[in-house]
Write a protein that holds these residues in place. Sequence first.
Motif, PDB file in Angstrom:
ATOM      1  N   THR A   1     -26.029  -3.008  -9.338  1.00 18.42           N
ATOM      2  CA  THR A   1     -24.613  -2.843  -9.687  1.00 18.42           C
ATOM      3  C   THR A   1     -24.451  -2.771 -11.196  1.00 18.42           C
ATOM      4  O   THR A   1     -23.704  -1.912 -11.720  1.00 18.42           O
ATOM      5  CB  THR A   1     -23.782  -4.008  -9.118  1.00 18.42           C
ATOM      6  N   ALA A   2     -25.123  -3.662 -11.921  1.00 15.00           N
ATOM      7  CA  ALA A   2     -25.024  -3.661 -13.378  1.00 15.00           C
ATOM      8  C   ALA A   2     -25.560  -2.358 -13.959  1.00 15.00           C
ATOM      9  O   ALA A   2     -24.935  -1.747 -14.847  1.00 15.00           O
ATOM     10  CB  ALA A   2     -25.786  -4.856 -13.947  1.00 15.00           C
ATOM     11  N   ALA A   3     -26.712  -1.908 -13.462  1.00 20.73           N
ATOM     12  CA  ALA A   3     -27.295  -0.659 -13.968  1.00 20.73           C
ATOM     13  C   ALA A   3     -26.399   0.524 -13.657  1.00 20.73           C
ATOM     14  O   ALA A   3     -26.192   1.420 -14.496  1.00 20.73           O
ATOM     15  CB  ALA A   3     -28.684  -0.460 -13.370  1.00 20.73           C
ATOM     16  N   ALA A   4     -25.834   0.551 -12.438  1.00 23.38           N
ATOM     17  CA  ALA A   4     -24.950   1.660 -12.056  1.00 23.38           C
ATOM     18  C   ALA A   4     -23.692   1.687 -12.929  1.00 23.38           C
ATOM     19  O   ALA A   4     -23.259   2.758 -13.371  1.00 23.38           O
ATOM     20  CB  ALA A   4     -24.561   1.520 -10.585  1.00 23.38           C
ATOM     21  N   LYS A   5     -23.119   0.528 -13.181  1.00 21.74           N
ATOM     22  CA  LYS A   5     -21.901   0.478 -13.995  1.00 21.74           C
ATOM     23  C   LYS A   5     -22.164   0.963 -15.410  1.00 21.74           C
ATOM     24  O   LYS A   5     -21.367   1.733 -15.977  1.00 21.74           O
ATOM     25  CB  LYS A   5     -21.348  -0.948 -14.024  1.00 21.74           C
ATOM     26  N   ALA A   6     -23.297   0.539 -15.983  1.00 22.47           N
ATOM     27  CA  ALA A   6     -23.623   0.966 -17.344  1.00 22.47           C
ATOM     28  C   ALA A   6     -23.857   2.466 -17.411  1.00 22.47           C
ATOM     29  O   ALA A   6     -23.371   3.154 -18.328  1.00 22.47           O
ATOM     30  CB  ALA A   6     -24.855   0.203 -17.833  1.00 22.47           C
TER      31      ALA A   6
ATOM     32  N   THR B   1     -21.078  -6.246 -17.866  1.00 26.47           N
ATOM     33  CA  THR B   1     -20.524  -7.327 -17.050  1.00 26.47           C
ATOM     34  C   THR B   1     -20.071  -6.788 -15.701  1.00 26.47           C
ATOM     35  O   THR B   1     -19.388  -5.755 -15.635  1.00 26.47           O
ATOM     36  CB  THR B   1     -19.338  -7.995 -17.759  1.00 26.47           C
ATOM     37  N   ILE B   2     -20.478  -7.485 -14.638  1.00 24.84           N
ATOM     38  CA  ILE B   2     -20.048  -7.120 -13.286  1.00 24.84           C
ATOM     39  C   ILE B   2     -19.354  -8.313 -12.637  1.00 24.84           C
ATOM     40  O   ILE B   2     -19.463  -9.446 -13.119  1.00 24.84           O
ATOM     41  CB  ILE B   2     -21.228  -6.662 -12.400  1.00 24.84           C
ATOM     42  N   THR B   3     -18.672  -8.048 -11.551  1.00 25.14           N
ATOM     43  CA  THR B   3     -18.005  -9.103 -10.792  1.00 25.14           C
ATOM     44  C   THR B   3     -18.731  -9.305  -9.470  1.00 25.14           C
ATOM     45  O   THR B   3     -18.921  -8.357  -8.713  1.00 25.14           O
ATOM     46  CB  THR B   3     -16.532  -8.742 -10.528  1.00 25.14           C
ATOM     47  N   LEU B   4     -19.129 -10.533  -9.201  1.00 22.22           N
ATOM     48  CA  LEU B   4     -19.809 -10.860  -7.953  1.00 22.22           C
ATOM     49  C   LEU B   4     -18.793 -10.958  -6.814  1.00 22.22           C
ATOM     50  O   LEU B   4     -17.588 -11.064  -7.055  1.00 22.22           O
ATOM     51  CB  LEU B   4     -20.564 -12.181  -8.097  1.00 22.22           C
ATOM     52  N   PRO B   5     -19.266 -10.918  -5.562  1.00 22.70           N
ATOM     53  CA  PRO B   5     -18.336 -10.943  -4.428  1.00 22.70           C
ATOM     54  C   PRO B   5     -17.367 -12.122  -4.436  1.00 22.70           C
ATOM     55  O   PRO B   5     -16.237 -11.998  -3.964  1.00 22.70           O
ATOM     56  CB  PRO B   5     -19.276 -10.996  -3.213  1.00 22.70           C
ATOM     57  N   ALA B   6     -17.786 -13.274  -4.961  1.00 25.99           N
ATOM     58  CA  ALA B   6     -16.895 -14.446  -4.986  1.00 25.99           C
ATOM     59  C   ALA B   6     -15.976 -14.462  -6.197  1.00 25.99           C
ATOM     60  O   ALA B   6     -15.180 -15.387  -6.355  1.00 25.99           O
ATOM     61  CB  ALA B   6     -17.722 -15.730  -4.946  1.00 25.99           C
ATOM     62  N   GLY B   7     -16.090 -13.438  -7.067  1.00 26.88           N
ATOM     63  CA  GLY B   7     -15.174 -13.341  -8.192  1.00 26.88           C
ATOM     64  C   GLY B   7     -15.735 -13.730  -9.541  1.00 26.88           C
ATOM     65  O   GLY B   7     -15.067 -13.542 -10.567  1.00 26.88           O
TER      66      GLY B   7
ATOM     67  N   ILE C   1     -21.187  -1.861  -5.916  1.00 26.79           N
ATOM     68  CA  ILE C   1     -21.357  -0.689  -6.775  1.00 26.79           C
ATOM     69  C   ILE C   1     -20.099   0.180  -6.751  1.00 26.79           C
ATOM     70  O   ILE C   1     -19.634   0.661  -7.805  1.00 26.79           O
ATOM     71  CB  ILE C   1     -22.602   0.110  -6.362  1.00 26.79           C
ATOM     72  N   ARG C   2     -19.529   0.384  -5.580  1.00 24.95           N
ATOM     73  CA  ARG C   2     -18.291   1.173  -5.502  1.00 24.95           C
ATOM     74  C   ARG C   2     -17.192   0.530  -6.360  1.00 24.95           C
ATOM     75  O   ARG C   2     -16.453   1.209  -7.076  1.00 24.95           O
ATOM     76  CB  ARG C   2     -17.829   1.293  -4.051  1.00 24.95           C
ATOM     77  N   THR C   3     -17.090  -0.795  -6.262  1.00 22.28           N
ATOM     78  CA  THR C   3     -16.076  -1.501  -7.048  1.00 22.28           C
ATOM     79  C   THR C   3     -16.344  -1.352  -8.537  1.00 22.28           C
ATOM     80  O   THR C   3     -15.417  -1.133  -9.334  1.00 22.28           O
ATOM     81  CB  THR C   3     -16.064  -2.995  -6.664  1.00 22.28           C
ATOM     82  N   ALA C   4     -17.616  -1.462  -8.940  1.00 27.06           N
ATOM     83  CA  ALA C   4     -17.969  -1.367 -10.358  1.00 27.06           C
ATOM     84  C   ALA C   4     -17.690   0.018 -10.930  1.00 27.06           C
ATOM     85  O   ALA C   4     -17.381   0.155 -12.129  1.00 27.06           O
ATOM     86  CB  ALA C   4     -19.443  -1.720 -10.548  1.00 27.06           C
TER      87      ALA C   4
END
Length: 363
Positions: A19-24, A39-45, A128-131
């Motif tokens: 997720t972090a790599a995809a967002k960057a 910075t990413i957001t985990l499922p629990a926030g 990943i979709r969210t990011a």
Amino acid sequence: MEHTHTSLRRGWTTGSCATAAAKAAWAALCGQGFPDPVTITLPAGQSVAFALAAHGLGPDGAWAEVVKDAGDDPDVTHGAHVRVDVRRGASGSGVVFRAGPGVGTVTLPGLPIPPGEPAINPVPRRMIRTALTGADGHEPDAEVIISIAGGEEMARHTLNGRLGIVGGLSILGTTGIVVPFSCAAWIDSIHRGVDVARALGLPHVAGCTGDVSERATRALYDLPEEAMLEMGDFAGGLLKYLRRHPVARVTIGGGVAKMTKLAQGFLDLHSRRGQADMGRLAALAQGIGAPDALTGAIARAHSVAAAFALAAEAGHPLGPAVARGAWQTAGDVLAGTPCALDVLLFDRAGTLVARHGPHPVTG
């Protein structure tokens, strides 16, 4: 020395790293440069920052790489280089996932991802979709290709092959966090093995404590590989899942020490959860007619295997009674299901010591 979760450092799942790599990479493709850390957001926030190990931008796409840190968990993927390439997708396609080198492809039914899809589990896909989704809430049209250097070799040390995942690792994670020694990934693999067996319509599955008992059980019943569930020490993890997702017949196989623990009511068979009670084993021997001298020797024996050897030499084998007790413990968990259950005990050479069942589970 026993490990405790409070003294051990947590790590990050392959899903979080991807997720972090995809967002960057997506940020760079959109002209915003490579955020580092990202910075990413985990499922629990929770918000978590990842450093980039490498990145690049080309005319057709961008890529970024994160090195997985599994914390203090003995994770085969610790130190893995998780790379994500992104490029713009066809209009209306949304986010599409591809397996790059080192990431497997699903080939059998029963998993949360259908056959033919890359082995990227639902939660990492959602992360990943969210990011990649912008502030306007609109999911972009993007192709996401996840690769793990050396992933195919790493996968040989996982349960992926048995689950029908070929070509590499799975991108896993439900919380985004690796809890050291939680063994959650192993138990999840056991559950997915049951799902695959049920989807294939297999009438008989077997959970065994190790390689020796697995090979012996498989040979005894000529079971296909997909029917073999690498239970290890997690008898409870297997049996409780089978209670909710039953099959027609279940075999539990293991060495004499592990099966003695099961007979004594343990559902977690690992040594750190306690040792077999030699006094109870001596009482069991007394119940089958062993003389006082033998029961005393069993109570003082330094191991279950030694106690079994003493009892066998004296003509009072413990195997049948232990198999019956282990069957009762497992049967209590499976009570109310349509399963038929049998329990097999093997020595260190894989020779069958005792068997109880198969009998229908009642209750």
